[in-house]
Write an enzyme that holds these catalytic residues in place. Structure first.
Site, short mmCIF file in Angstrom:
data_model
loop_
_atom_site.label_atom_id
_atom_site.label_comp_id
_atom_site.label_asym_id
_atom_site.label_seq_id
_atom_site.Cartn_x
_atom_site.Cartn_y
_atom_site.Cartn_z
N LYS A 1 7.23 8.67 -2.40
CA LYS A 1 8.45 8.25 -1.71
C LYS A 1 9.67 8.83 -2.42
O LYS A 1 9.65 8.97 -3.65
CB LYS A 1 8.58 6.72 -1.76
N ARG B 1 -2.77 -0.33 5.10
CA ARG B 1 -3.81 -0.51 6.12
C ARG B 1 -5.20 -0.27 5.54
O ARG B 1 -6.18 -0.81 6.02
CB ARG B 1 -3.50 0.42 7.30
ZN LIG Z 1 3.03 2.91 1.27
#
Ligand SMILES: [Zn+2]
Length: 498
Positions: A278, A354
């Site tokens: 990120k 997920r």
């Molecule tokens: Zn993530």
């Protein structure tokens, strides 16, 4: 100076606590009229206040300039203390709670000073409103702080209600659920340097001991055991971190259980994004990426503490991992062998939530035989676009479950709103040439929050007959860089209503 605030609900108008530094009365617009509230004026704190003190709040129509709040000074226990009056918003439209919890929280925060014991009286229309308003108030004083300075101190905010059916207000329940919410806030606010996958497990063990309930048990599958037992999702995401990933399974199984609820929470104690790193702006705040697991744990804590849903077996599964970077990190193009038996080609290591949830719901539906399995996670930024920053987005295969969770949201102020359920048209988003599916969508402009939900759903046991509900709390889990405690009361209420 760090001030630790305790919040207590009880009949404090009748028995005013000693050593108050402030008092306040709040209610919906138009209802804070001292002259009409004998239960308030009879109490020792408010007795000294002139009944006309609240009149300025209601002069809007006549003068067009009613103040947001009024503060007078009154003598209590030979001490002069401020007594504040203020009003929260009244409008509650179809998709909002039974009382304006957002406004209640803000107004309570403004009228209660930052230090010293305070009495807060909340005027509401019903015991049900008292419950939602009380839970909103309790979120105001988060427990986590590492500020230094002068000596730390403790204080208590005492909360009572003015309500027609006061006998219907369950103060014990309010205290227990509020405490669970505040525990969720504390865990979400705690950075990964303190709350890693090992200390988190220790905290769960300590909670089990504190709950001291013979129907509660705990099982932890950790580190290499995850790999050996086939949890390719949790192990794959967490294997590069300093501390090993873990699946924690908490169970409360009463002898006469006739229903089973399984709660599965995403517990990414830090999400750097992994090799799909990120940018700094997107990484700051990722200590809170375990908010789903914290909420599931908080719900379990409240259910056990209040002995709610006494004939229901409740399991809380915490999927704990840190998405870190190291030579051992899972990589894009890797293929993970999941607990469900399916294979997943990684095309974005930052879509890791997920993967851990998929193993959690697979385990729950293969081994725990639930009537409903609920997974909860800070999963997709797109949830904020879909349902906003106050409402969590939900996806479920059951209309009955959807109705119940909507009701639970309105009752607690942990609001939710349905997102698209259409696996048949969305599952192609994950098509892979070499595995059963990829982990991230082809087209980010095609209901990606629902797609993420359907990814998790694809890992339910093949022969699973129960219902499934996915709750994406990316938006409501935090506000102004603090945990809101979202989700614990919602799941607690769902367990009671289902
Ligand atoms: Zn993530």
């Amino acid at each position: 100076m760090p001030v630790t605030t305790h919040v207590k609900f009880g009949l404090f108008l009748a028995e005013t606590p000693a050593d108050l530094s402030a008092a306040a009365l709040i209610g919906a617009k138009g209802t804070v009229q001292l002259a009409e509230l004998p239960a308030v004026t009879a109490s020792s704190v408010f007795a000294a206040v002139d009944a006309n003190a609240t009149a300025p709040l209601h002069l809007a129509e006549e003068h067009g300039s009613a103040p947001a709040s009024v503060t007078v000074w009154a003598t209590h226990d030979d001490k002069l203390i401020p007594v504040a009056f203020s009003q929260f918003a009244k409008e509650t439209s179809r998709h909002m709670a039974i009382v304006r919890t957002d406004s209640v929280r803000d107004v309570a925060n403004k009228v209660v000073p930052a230090k010293g014991n305070a009495l807060l009286v909340v005027r509401v229309e019903s015991a049900a409103q008292a419950y939602a308003a009380g839970l909103a108030v309790a979120r105001n004083w988060p427990l986590y702080s590492r500020k230094t300075g002068a000596e730390s101190s403790e204080r208590t905010v005492y909360v009572d209600f003015v309500v027609a059916d006061e006998s219907a207000v369950d103060y014990d329940e309010l205290n227990a659920v509020a405490a669970a919410i505040r525990d969720v806030q504390r865990r979400v606010d705690t950075p990964c340097s303190e709350l890693n996958t090992v200390t988190y497990v220790e905290e769960v063990h300590a909670l089990v001991e504190r709950l001291d309930d013979p129907t509660v048990s705990i099982k932890v599958i950790q580190g290499e055991e995850l790999k050996e037992q086939g949890f390719g999702g949790i192990y794959g995401v967490g294997k590069a971190a300093e501390f090993p990933p873990a699946l924690v399974i908490l169970s409360r199984v009463p002898e006469n259980a006739d229903k089973t609820l399984a709660l599965v929470g995403k517990g990414i104690v830090y999400d750097s994004g992994g090799l799909s790193l990120k940018p700094t702006s997107g990484m700051v705040g990722m200590k809170g990426d375990m908010g789903g697991s914290a909420a599931v744990l908080g719900a379990f804590e409240a259910i056990v503490a209040t002995k709610a849903a006494p004939e229901m077996a409740v399991h809380a599964l915490l999927c704990l991992a840190e998405n870190a970077i190291d030579g051992k990190s899972f990589k894009n193009d890797d293929i993970l062998h999941m607990y469900s038996g399916k294979t997943v080609e990684i095309n974005n290591t930052d879509a890791e939530g997920r993967l851990v949830l998929a193993d959690g719901v697979a385990y729950a539906t293969q081994h725990l035989n639930p009537d409903v399995v609920i997974d909860m996670a800070t999963l997709t930024g797109a949830q904020l676009i879909t349902t906003g920053i106050i409402h969590a987005g939900i996806v479920t295969d059951s209309e009955e479950v959807e109705t119940t969770i909507l009701k639970s949201g309105k009752a607690t102020g942990d609001l939710v709103f349905p997102m698209l359920y259409a696996p048949e048209i969305l599952k192609s988003q994950f098509d892979s040439p070499v595995a059963d599916m990829k982990n991230s969508v082809k087209d980010r402009m095609n209901a990606q929050s629902s797609c993420a939900a359907h990814f998790v759903q694809a890992h339910l046991a093949k022969d699973y007959k129960g219902a499934w509900l996915h709750v994406d709390i990316a938006g409501p889990a935090e506000a102004a860089s603090r945990g809101t405690g979202f989700g614990a009361a919602l799941l607690y209420e769902f367990a009671k209503q289902f």
